[in-house]
Write a protein that holds these residues in place. Structure first.
Motif, PDB file in Angstrom:
ATOM      1  N   THR A  93      -4.149   7.353  -2.363  1.00  0.00           N
ATOM      2  CA  THR A  93      -3.989   5.140  -1.193  1.00  0.00           C
ATOM      3  C   THR A  93      -4.025   4.784  -3.004  1.00  0.00           C
ATOM      4  OG1 THR A  93      -6.631   5.264  -0.611  1.00  0.00           O
ATOM      5  CG2 THR A  93      -4.930   6.461   0.712  1.00  0.00           C
ATOM      6  N   SER A 139      -3.077   5.688   5.990  1.00  0.00           N
ATOM      7  CA  SER A 139      -3.334   7.241   6.746  1.00  0.00           C
ATOM      8  C   SER A 139      -1.893   7.404   7.435  1.00  0.00           C
ATOM      9  CB  SER A 139      -4.803   6.543   8.318  1.00  0.00           C
ATOM     10  OG  SER A 139      -4.318   5.961   8.884  1.00  0.00           O
ATOM     11  N   THR A 157      -5.619  -0.609   5.005  1.00  0.00           N
ATOM     12  CA  THR A 157      -6.072   0.908   5.291  1.00  0.00           C
ATOM     13  C   THR A 157      -4.895   1.670   5.352  1.00  0.00           C
ATOM     14  OG1 THR A 157      -8.697   0.639   6.074  1.00  0.00           O
ATOM     15  CG2 THR A 157      -7.340   2.799   5.677  1.00  0.00           C
ATOM     16  N   SER A 189       0.715  -1.259   0.336  1.00  0.00           N
ATOM     17  CA  SER A 189      -0.143   0.165   0.044  1.00  0.00           C
ATOM     18  C   SER A 189       1.032   1.023   0.020  1.00  0.00           C
ATOM     19  CB  SER A 189      -1.099  -0.454   1.695  1.00  0.00           C
ATOM     20  OG  SER A 189      -1.686   0.945   1.263  1.00  0.00           O
ATOM     21  N   TYR A 244      -3.330   0.674  -2.489  1.00  0.00           N
ATOM     22  CA  TYR A 244      -3.344  -0.949  -2.570  1.00  0.00           C
ATOM     23  C   TYR A 244      -3.051  -2.173  -3.960  1.00  0.00           C
ATOM     24  CZ  TYR A 244      -5.608   1.854   1.865  1.00  0.00           C
ATOM     25  OH  TYR A 244      -5.916   2.657   1.993  1.00  0.00           O
TER      26      TYR A 244
END
Length: 124
Positions: free
Chosen positions: A58, A71, A69, A49, A60
């Motif tokens: 973002t 961040s 996820t 990612s 993936y």
């Protein structure tokens, strides 16, 4: 000097969760693309990612979409990888890396600075 330090790895059962942290120093994470990679024994390092510095998008790998996820906390100068519904196939050493140029890529050899890695083991 750019430095990255990963933490948060450990042993978790299948279906469990972990949150990895990548603490940066010597530069600001909002000005660099930061990506997570992993390497399992006997396998090549693969991109998991990333978050782009140019447009905050973002990215993936297909194998983790919907489960992981990424961040970024600019105030803490840290990038996180929240990993849910972990599978035994996710077992690997996880690394974060920084790249100062564009375009975005998850090719490991395009990244300039690397952390030391943190072990993630998914097993019952």
């Amino acid at each position: 000097q750019l430095q990255l330090v990963e933490s948060g790895g450990g042993l978790v059962q299948p279906g469990g969760s972990l949150r990895l942290s990548c603490a940066a120093s010597g530069f600001s994470v909002d000005y660099y693309t930061i990506a997570w990679f992993r390497q399992a024994p006997g396998k090549e390092r693969e991109g998991v990612s990333g978050i782009s510095n140019s447009d905050d998008r973002t990215y993936y790998a297909d194998s983790v979409k919907g489960r992981f996820t990424i961040s970024r906390d600019i105030a803490k100068n840290t990038v996180y990888l929240q990993m849910n519904n972990l599978e035994p196939e996710d077992t690997a050493v996880y690394y974060c890396a920084a790249r100062g140029s564009v375009p975005f890529t998850l090719l490991p050899d395009k990244y300039d600075s690397w952390g030391q890695g943190t072990q993630v083991t998914v097993s019952s």
